[in-house]
Design a protein around this motif. Structure first.
Motif, PDB file in Angstrom:
ATOM      1  N   GLU A 161      12.288   9.582  -1.373  1.00 23.81           N
ATOM      2  CA  GLU A 161      12.869  10.774  -1.896  1.00 23.81           C
ATOM      3  C   GLU A 161      12.151  11.368  -2.990  1.00 23.81           C
ATOM      4  O   GLU A 161      11.622  10.706  -3.865  1.00 23.81           O
ATOM      5  N   GLY A 162      12.156  12.699  -3.155  1.00 22.56           N
ATOM      6  CA  GLY A 162      11.127  13.585  -4.041  1.00 22.56           C
ATOM      7  C   GLY A 162      11.179  14.906  -3.557  1.00 22.56           C
ATOM      8  O   GLY A 162      11.463  15.371  -2.583  1.00 22.56           O
TER       9      GLY A 162
ATOM     10  N   CYS B 141       6.384  14.263  -0.388  1.00 19.80           N
ATOM     11  CA  CYS B 141       6.856  13.481   0.948  1.00 19.80           C
ATOM     12  C   CYS B 141       5.982  13.777   1.948  1.00 19.80           C
ATOM     13  O   CYS B 141       5.708  12.700   2.728  1.00 19.80           O
ATOM     14  N   ARG B 142       5.602  15.002   2.163  1.00 25.62           N
ATOM     15  CA  ARG B 142       4.567  15.422   3.052  1.00 25.62           C
ATOM     16  C   ARG B 142       3.290  14.727   2.960  1.00 25.62           C
ATOM     17  O   ARG B 142       2.696  14.350   3.839  1.00 25.62           O
ATOM     18  N   SER B 143       2.971  14.783   1.757  1.00 22.72           N
ATOM     19  CA  SER B 143       1.608  13.849   1.721  1.00 22.72           C
ATOM     20  C   SER B 143       1.796  12.496   1.702  1.00 22.72           C
ATOM     21  O   SER B 143       0.756  11.781   2.334  1.00 22.72           O
ATOM     22  N   LEU B 144       3.008  11.927   1.650  1.00 24.09           N
ATOM     23  CA  LEU B 144       3.104  10.530   1.943  1.00 24.09           C
ATOM     24  C   LEU B 144       3.023  10.298   3.223  1.00 24.09           C
ATOM     25  O   LEU B 144       2.429   9.483   3.947  1.00 24.09           O
ATOM     26  N   VAL B 145       3.307  11.097   4.350  1.00 29.05           N
ATOM     27  CA  VAL B 145       3.590  11.282   5.499  1.00 29.05           C
ATOM     28  C   VAL B 145       2.176  11.035   6.295  1.00 29.05           C
ATOM     29  O   VAL B 145       1.418  10.345   7.043  1.00 29.05           O
ATOM     30  N   GLU B 146       1.287  12.081   5.618  1.00 32.73           N
ATOM     31  CA  GLU B 146       0.011  12.230   5.937  1.00 32.73           C
ATOM     32  C   GLU B 146      -0.899  10.873   5.605  1.00 32.73           C
ATOM     33  O   GLU B 146      -1.776  10.570   6.094  1.00 32.73           O
TER      34      GLU B 146
ATOM     35  N   LEU C  24      18.327   6.483  -6.364  1.00 33.07           N
ATOM     36  CA  LEU C  24      17.064   5.695  -6.199  1.00 33.07           C
ATOM     37  C   LEU C  24      16.377   5.732  -7.279  1.00 33.07           C
ATOM     38  O   LEU C  24      16.091   6.769  -8.265  1.00 33.07           O
ATOM     39  N   THR C  25      15.802   4.584  -7.927  1.00 35.94           N
ATOM     40  CA  THR C  25      14.878   4.361  -9.127  1.00 35.94           C
ATOM     41  C   THR C  25      13.789   3.377  -8.612  1.00 35.94           C
ATOM     42  O   THR C  25      13.971   2.664  -7.821  1.00 35.94           O
ATOM     43  N   GLY C  26      12.634   3.934  -8.806  1.00 38.97           N
ATOM     44  CA  GLY C  26      11.301   3.105  -8.619  1.00 38.97           C
ATOM     45  C   GLY C  26      11.210   3.248  -6.857  1.00 38.97           C
ATOM     46  O   GLY C  26      11.811   3.908  -6.184  1.00 38.97           O
ATOM     47  N   PHE C  27      10.312   2.451  -6.592  1.00 40.14           N
ATOM     48  CA  PHE C  27       9.997   2.203  -5.184  1.00 40.14           C
ATOM     49  C   PHE C  27       9.558   0.771  -4.891  1.00 40.14           C
ATOM     50  O   PHE C  27       8.846   0.252  -5.500  1.00 40.14           O
ATOM     51  N   VAL C  28      10.724   0.121  -3.989  1.00 38.08           N
ATOM     52  CA  VAL C  28      10.565  -1.192  -3.747  1.00 38.08           C
ATOM     53  C   VAL C  28       9.931  -1.606  -2.360  1.00 38.08           C
ATOM     54  O   VAL C  28      10.139  -0.787  -1.541  1.00 38.08           O
ATOM     55  N   GLU C  29       9.636  -2.730  -2.149  1.00 42.55           N
ATOM     56  CA  GLU C  29       9.103  -3.406  -1.148  1.00 42.55           C
ATOM     57  C   GLU C  29      10.569  -4.284  -0.567  1.00 42.55           C
ATOM     58  O   GLU C  29      10.829  -5.308  -1.405  1.00 42.55           O
ATOM     59  N   ARG C  30      10.862  -4.266   0.571  1.00 43.45           N
ATOM     60  CA  ARG C  30      12.019  -5.365   0.989  1.00 43.45           C
ATOM     61  C   ARG C  30      11.629  -5.990   2.404  1.00 43.45           C
ATOM     62  O   ARG C  30      10.750  -5.331   2.963  1.00 43.45           O
TER      63      ARG C  30
ATOM     64  N   TRP D  44       0.703  -1.230  -0.043  1.00 47.36           N
ATOM     65  CA  TRP D  44       0.019   0.029  -0.116  1.00 47.36           C
ATOM     66  C   TRP D  44       0.809   1.155   0.064  1.00 47.36           C
ATOM     67  O   TRP D  44       0.667   2.208  -0.505  1.00 47.36           O
ATOM     68  N   THR D  45       2.229   1.350   0.767  1.00 45.40           N
ATOM     69  CA  THR D  45       2.954   2.375   0.847  1.00 45.40           C
ATOM     70  C   THR D  45       3.466   2.628  -0.411  1.00 45.40           C
ATOM     71  O   THR D  45       3.717   3.662  -0.840  1.00 45.40           O
ATOM     72  N   ARG D  46       4.040   1.433  -1.076  1.00 41.64           N
ATOM     73  CA  ARG D  46       4.510   1.501  -2.449  1.00 41.64           C
ATOM     74  C   ARG D  46       3.691   2.358  -3.394  1.00 41.64           C
ATOM     75  O   ARG D  46       4.068   3.081  -4.052  1.00 41.64           O
ATOM     76  N   ALA D  47       2.366   1.978  -3.445  1.00 41.87           N
ATOM     77  CA  ALA D  47       1.411   2.288  -4.174  1.00 41.87           C
ATOM     78  C   ALA D  47       1.193   3.913  -4.162  1.00 41.87           C
ATOM     79  O   ALA D  47       1.122   4.547  -5.063  1.00 41.87           O
ATOM     80  N   ARG D  48       1.100   4.359  -2.860  1.00 43.68           N
ATOM     81  CA  ARG D  48       1.088   5.714  -2.535  1.00 43.68           C
ATOM     82  C   ARG D  48       2.102   6.587  -2.919  1.00 43.68           C
ATOM     83  O   ARG D  48       2.126   7.688  -3.565  1.00 43.68           O
ATOM     84  N   ALA D  49       3.467   5.998  -2.748  1.00 48.75           N
ATOM     85  CA  ALA D  49       4.678   6.658  -3.030  1.00 48.75           C
ATOM     86  C   ALA D  49       4.821   6.830  -4.738  1.00 48.75           C
ATOM     87  O   ALA D  49       4.914   7.929  -4.981  1.00 48.75           O
ATOM     88  N   LEU D  50       4.466   5.745  -5.510  1.00 47.74           N
ATOM     89  CA  LEU D  50       4.330   5.910  -7.045  1.00 47.74           C
ATOM     90  C   LEU D  50       3.460   6.828  -7.413  1.00 47.74           C
ATOM     91  O   LEU D  50       3.729   7.667  -8.437  1.00 47.74           O
ATOM     92  N   GLU D  51       2.266   6.937  -6.908  1.00 51.47           N
ATOM     93  CA  GLU D  51       1.283   7.902  -7.288  1.00 51.47           C
ATOM     94  C   GLU D  51       1.844   9.293  -7.077  1.00 51.47           C
ATOM     95  O   GLU D  51       1.503  10.436  -7.691  1.00 51.47           O
ATOM     96  N   LEU D  52       2.573   9.609  -5.953  1.00 51.73           N
ATOM     97  CA  LEU D  52       3.113  10.810  -5.563  1.00 51.73           C
ATOM     98  C   LEU D  52       4.476  11.059  -6.488  1.00 51.73           C
ATOM     99  O   LEU D  52       4.892  12.173  -6.349  1.00 51.73           O
ATOM    100  N   GLY D  53       4.909  10.304  -7.141  1.00 49.47           N
ATOM    101  CA  GLY D  53       6.248  10.312  -8.020  1.00 49.47           C
ATOM    102  C   GLY D  53       7.391  10.260  -6.936  1.00 49.47           C
ATOM    103  O   GLY D  53       8.304  10.708  -7.409  1.00 49.47           O
TER     104      GLY D  53
END
Length: 98
Positions: free
Chosen positions: A56-57, A62-67, A92-98, A29-38
């Motif tokens: 990063e961005g 980033c503040r929207s992601l925290v919200e 960094l490239t993309g947003f990954v789940e680890r 879910w976090t990855r999806a939100r982060a990708l939506e926010l670029g």
């Protein structure tokens, strides 16, 4: 939010999310939100049950992601989010789940 010459500042967000956030789809879910926010970065499970989010961005994104992390709309249950702001490291490239 700092804007210099019409360009928004790029930042690095590190957020530690505590609660019932492992095994419930929270990183996805976090990855999806982060990708939506670029944003680029990662969401990783920690051994103590927290999830660490590095993003990063643009500062506003980033503040929207925290919200979003605090919104109560994520899978599981978030009890707290501790955030740290710093200069971006880049590379960094993309947003990954680890």
């Amino acid at each position: 939010m700092e804007v210099v010459a019409g360009v928004e500042r790029t930042v690095r967000l590190t957020a530690w999310v505590r609660g019932r956030v492992q095994g419930v789809g929270f990183r996805w879910w976090t990855r999806a939100r982060a990708l939506e926010l670029g944003l680029v970065g990662s969401a990783s499970n920690l051994g103590d049950g927290r999830v660490e989010v590095n993003a990063e961005g643009p500062e506003a994104a980033c503040r929207s992601l925290v919200e979003a992390l605090r919104s109560g709309r994520s899978p599981g249950q978030v009890d707290s989010v501790v955030e740290r702001w710093s200069e971006p490291r880049g590379g960094l490239t993309g947003f990954v789940e680890r």
